[in-house]
Write a protein that holds these residues in place. Structure first.
Motif, short mmCIF file in Angstrom:
data_model
loop_
_atom_site.label_atom_id
_atom_site.label_comp_id
_atom_site.label_asym_id
_atom_site.label_seq_id
_atom_site.Cartn_x
_atom_site.Cartn_y
_atom_site.Cartn_z
N LEU A 99 0.81 -1.21 0.00
CA LEU A 99 0.00 0.00 0.00
C LEU A 99 0.85 1.27 0.00
CD1 LEU A 99 -2.74 -1.08 2.57
CD2 LEU A 99 -2.83 -1.21 0.06
N TYR A 100 1.85 1.33 0.87
CA TYR A 100 2.70 2.52 0.93
C TYR A 100 3.96 2.20 1.72
CZ TYR A 100 0.43 3.02 5.53
OH TYR A 100 -0.06 2.80 6.79
N THR A 101 4.96 3.05 1.57
CA THR A 101 6.21 2.92 2.31
C THR A 101 6.39 4.16 3.18
OG1 THR A 101 7.22 1.61 0.55
CG2 THR A 101 8.72 2.65 2.13
N GLU A 102 6.73 3.94 4.43
CA GLU A 102 6.83 5.05 5.38
C GLU A 102 8.22 5.68 5.38
OE1 GLU A 102 4.82 5.28 9.12
OE2 GLU A 102 4.38 3.13 8.98
N THR A 103 8.24 6.95 5.74
CA THR A 103 9.49 7.66 6.00
C THR A 103 10.04 7.19 7.34
OG1 THR A 103 8.75 9.59 4.77
CG2 THR A 103 10.51 9.93 6.39
N THR A 104 11.35 7.02 7.42
CA THR A 104 12.01 6.67 8.67
C THR A 104 12.54 7.93 9.34
OG1 THR A 104 12.62 4.48 7.87
CG2 THR A 104 13.88 5.34 9.72
N VAL A 105 12.34 8.03 10.65
CA VAL A 105 12.79 9.21 11.39
C VAL A 105 13.59 8.75 12.61
CG1 VAL A 105 10.79 10.55 10.66
CG2 VAL A 105 10.70 9.31 12.83
N VAL A 106 14.37 9.68 13.16
CA VAL A 106 15.08 9.43 14.41
C VAL A 106 14.37 10.21 15.50
CG1 VAL A 106 16.79 11.26 13.93
CG2 VAL A 106 17.29 9.46 15.62
N LEU A 107 14.02 9.53 16.56
CA LEU A 107 13.33 10.14 17.70
C LEU A 107 14.38 10.60 18.71
CD1 LEU A 107 10.32 10.50 18.51
CD2 LEU A 107 10.57 8.44 19.89
N ILE A 108 14.29 11.89 19.10
CA ILE A 108 15.34 12.51 19.91
C ILE A 108 14.70 13.49 20.91
CG2 ILE A 108 17.30 12.36 18.30
CD1 ILE A 108 16.40 14.97 17.08
N PRO A 109 15.42 13.82 21.98
CA PRO A 109 14.96 14.89 22.87
C PRO A 109 14.94 16.23 22.13
CG PRO A 109 16.60 13.53 23.98
CD PRO A 109 16.61 13.13 22.53
N ARG A 110 14.06 17.14 22.57
CA ARG A 110 13.90 18.42 21.88
C ARG A 110 15.16 19.29 21.93
NH1 ARG A 110 9.30 20.04 19.78
NH2 ARG A 110 7.41 18.81 20.14
N VAL A 122 12.60 4.88 13.86
CA VAL A 122 11.31 4.22 13.68
C VAL A 122 10.60 4.78 12.46
CG1 VAL A 122 10.89 3.64 16.12
CG2 VAL A 122 10.25 5.91 15.24
N PRO A 123 9.61 4.06 11.92
CA PRO A 123 8.74 4.66 10.90
C PRO A 123 8.01 5.88 11.49
CG PRO A 123 8.45 2.28 10.98
CD PRO A 123 9.27 2.65 12.16
N LEU A 124 7.70 6.84 10.64
CA LEU A 124 7.07 8.08 11.08
C LEU A 124 5.79 7.82 11.88
CD1 LEU A 124 6.85 11.13 11.13
CD2 LEU A 124 5.84 11.03 8.83
N SER A 125 4.99 6.84 11.46
CA SER A 125 3.73 6.59 12.15
C SER A 125 3.95 6.17 13.60
CB SER A 125 2.91 5.53 11.41
OG SER A 125 3.56 4.27 11.48
#
Length: 264
Positions: free
Chosen positions: A74-85, A146-149
């Motif tokens: 159906l779709y491919t997600e963007t990958t992001v890095v989760l970090i402190p602000r 992780v994936p953006l979702s």
């Protein structure tokens, strides 16, 4: 239906991060007499739920075993890095895997990215779940890809994320057991593919019939009515469609031979 037969229903499994709300709404509009039951399942356990008969179909993460399961990507997600602000990485809009070389990169046991080689420095232990890893990121122990979702699912005010341009990506697919392609599964396939209600599974509405049993749609209408519809349609069309049309009577500006406008 006899008293012993249960009414039809459709069971849809979905993994964390996937939001089936839009497709469920369309299902309820088109098939109000067929309840759709939603069940969230862990990404790693989705295939087992389908093969064990716990759901008729599932919104799962790729890859799946194509010898046992059918799948429509159906779709491919963007990958992001989760970090402190307040992390240094927030200075950029996008980063690469190399930018994380000095970071402790957490690798939860339910990771869905399928790394061949995890970037950065490994943590002493792998968190059991993505939720556990998010807590460690908030505590300043490491970062998480992780994936953006999933980043949005585990949103916290003290965390943010940045796109990682060269990281592996997670694809989402509609999947069902290879030997259980039912009519209801096909109905849901039509919904996720954006088919209209009349095109699902290639079904077409029955043509209207006159009292004498003759079809009253398409070619079976009188010549006068058909001609009127074509003329009206030509007026609504674009110039390009005029040039590509055949049988151009009544199209005085179409450029055809002998194209005199016919008097009304």
């Amino acid at each position: 239906m006899t008293g012993s037969e249960a009414p039809p229903s459709f069971r849809l499994a979905y993994v964390p991060g996937v939001t089936p709300d839009k497709w469920v709404r369309i299902w309820n509009e088109r098939l109000p007499d067929v309840p759709l039951a939603l069940t969230q399942v862990p990404a790693a356990g989705a295939a087992g739920v389908l093969l064990d008969g716990g759901a008729d179909a599932g919104l799962v993460r790729l890859p799946v075993d194509r010898t046992l399961l059918s799948a429509i990507p159906l779709y491919t997600e963007t990958t992001v890095v989760l970090i402190p602000r307040d992390h240094l990485v927030t200075a950029a809009d996008e980063v690469t895997v190399a930018d994380l070389a000095d970071e402790i990169v957490l690798h939860p046991l339910d990771d869905v990215l399928g790394w061949e080689r995890l970037p950065g420095r490994p943590a002493l232990e792998r968190p059991a779940t993505t939720a556990d890893a998010v807590e460690l990121v908030a505590a300043g122990i490491g970062v998480l890809l992780v994936p953006l979702s999933l980043a949005r699912l585990h949103h916290r005010k003290d965390l943010t994320y940045r796109t990682v341009t060269d990281a592996p990506a997670s694809g989402v697919a509609l999947s069902w057991p290879e030997d259980a392609h039912t009519d209801l599964v096909e109905d849901f396939i039509g919904i996720v593919r954006g088919r209209t209600v009349n095109s699902t599974r290639g079904r077409q509405p029955e043509p209207a019939r006159s009292k004498g049993g003759k079809q009253t749609a398409g070619k079976q209408t009188s010549g006068k009515q058909t001609s009127g519809k074509q003329t009206g349609g030509a007026r609504r069309g674009t110039g390009g469609s005029h040039r590509g049309a055949t049988g151009g009577k009544g199209k005085g500006r179409s450029g055809g031979r002998g194209g005199k406008p016919r008097r009304p």
